[in-house]
Design an enzyme around this catalytic site. Sequence first.
Site, PDB file in Angstrom:
ATOM      1  N   ASP A  14      30.543  51.299  30.365  1.00 27.45           N
ATOM      2  CA  ASP A  14      30.060  49.974  29.962  1.00 27.45           C
ATOM      3  C   ASP A  14      29.187  50.015  28.705  1.00 27.45           C
ATOM      4  O   ASP A  14      28.069  49.491  28.692  1.00 27.45           O
ATOM      5  CB  ASP A  14      29.263  49.320  31.092  1.00 27.45           C
ATOM      6  CG  ASP A  14      29.982  49.369  32.421  1.00 27.45           C
ATOM      7  OD1 ASP A  14      31.223  49.293  32.420  1.00 27.45           O
ATOM      8  OD2 ASP A  14      29.312  49.488  33.463  1.00 27.45           O
ATOM      9  N   GLU A 187      35.184  39.634  32.809  1.00 29.00           N
ATOM     10  CA  GLU A 187      33.817  40.124  32.957  1.00 29.00           C
ATOM     11  C   GLU A 187      33.383  40.797  31.649  1.00 29.00           C
ATOM     12  O   GLU A 187      34.104  40.777  30.649  1.00 29.00           O
ATOM     13  CB  GLU A 187      33.743  41.138  34.108  1.00 29.00           C
ATOM     14  CG  GLU A 187      34.664  42.324  33.926  1.00 29.00           C
ATOM     15  CD  GLU A 187      34.684  43.267  35.113  1.00 29.00           C
ATOM     16  OE1 GLU A 187      33.722  43.267  35.886  1.00 29.00           O
ATOM     17  OE2 GLU A 187      35.676  44.018  35.252  1.00 29.00           O
TER      18      GLU A 187
END
Length: 540
Positions: A14, A187
């Site tokens: 991420d 997302e």
Amino acid sequence: MKIKNPVLPGFNPDPSMIRVGDTYYIANSTFEWFPGVRLHESTDMVHWRLLPSPLSTTKLLNLHGDLSSGGVWAPDLSYHDGKFWLVFTDVKTMEGPFKDCINYLTTADKITGPWSDPIELDGTGFDASLFHDDDGKKYLVQETWDHREWKPTFHGITLTEYDPKAKKLLPETRRVIYDGTDVALVEGPHLYKINGYYYLFAAQGGTVWTHQEVVSRSKTLDAHSFETEPGDIFLTNFDTPRLPIQKQGHGALVNTPAGEWYYASLCGRPWHHENESVFDPRGWCSLGRETSIQKVTFDDDGWPRVVGGHGGMVEVPAPKDAKPMKDVSDNHSFEDQFDQPKLNLEWQTLRDPFDSRMGKQGDGKLVLRGQQSLSSIFNVSMIASRWQAFHFTAETKVSFDPNSYQQMAGLVNFYNDRHYSWIFVTYDEDRDAKVIEVAENDNNHYRSFLKDHAIVIPDNVNAVYFRTVVDKQSYHYAYSFDGQKWEDIDVTLDAAVLSDDYVLQNYGGFFTGAMVGLACVDYSGFYQPASFDYFKYQEK
């Protein structure tokens, strides 16, 4: 120079990448590991130096009792108004219809801190990021969670204005600006303003083989105003199964001083057992989700495109104006003699900071105070560092005097509380002796391999040396009584058990990666300590 992917090997998912001057920074998720958020810096995008983690106190981050793969999700790093802004999510509920989470904001004048007391923002969803518009307004952009069983759980990307003077969000401004596509599970949003357009980069498809990054844009920030990039998807490896890097998506865009563009995203490097297809199952990512960087150009219609096609490349041209970092090695080997008062930056602990309850270090010793088992999510005495290569050895020397089989100390390979193995010293009451045992917890099926054949430690041996040898698909343990003559233990373990893809089969939190470290357990509650003389991690 060439960027060789992954640029941050091992558990570094991420990525949020920014540039300040001629220096690039990447922030990565750490989940249940403490301290929170992993930071690196670079001036060439090729070599990256590890920095102190920003969330280093329980005042900044309290993970006590967080479930495995809960905790810190998708931190967002930005720089504006002369300071660094860090938004992060602490996820408290992992499985089931709800994702209870809290989004926080902290700031610092320098990347090394000190960081301000965190401001609680909201719990609308996870993967929150902060967008600083050129008119002075600021917005929180995030995935939106919907628990209702007749609705998609990933309910679009929400935008909410943030008031920096009042230090709070303005909920009346909240609106969904993008619904994603039929791939679903949208997302990881990051918003940018380029040439009059607002560009929204977001992940879709789940952080598995179907993962992808989708781009949309709009002239405004109105509700449902973003249109998806036409034609080829921006980034995915779903249809490039033979590429060494897979799962790319969820990341951040950055430009160089010379005007080039790059995109950092998570990725995984699967390996296969000899009898397996490279298509299905796609493989096992025992190093977890790592960070890759791809070069980006904009086409004639102003849409971003990954150079080399939507699958990306393993080797990518470095920025033309890159300033080489000559003091950073590609080899992540390290040795710790435990002669400093603070832990090496490579070490992390589970949920709680390393303090006197867990142990102490200094004067050439690490002392771990035995607490609960490695299957607990509370009060675990373990320090661990990432597997950052497919082939490595790790070793230590441990002194331990157990008087119960409930007391154990040694060298551990760990994914989460349900998946780990270790070699350790313990007590065998049938032989009234200290012994060496090897055990594995495979989806909470615990197995002791040596049992009544556990290796008896001679009375004149005060300390035992332990080693683990990792060779991509498998690994094993060895021991020594003098540090010179080593004995391999005839137990070969499958490294797949410590992979995201294996854990996914039985548990919804599969977001970290394999770690190697030192642990001491005394679940009898008498806190029997173990002393470690050194730790050596050596990549092959």
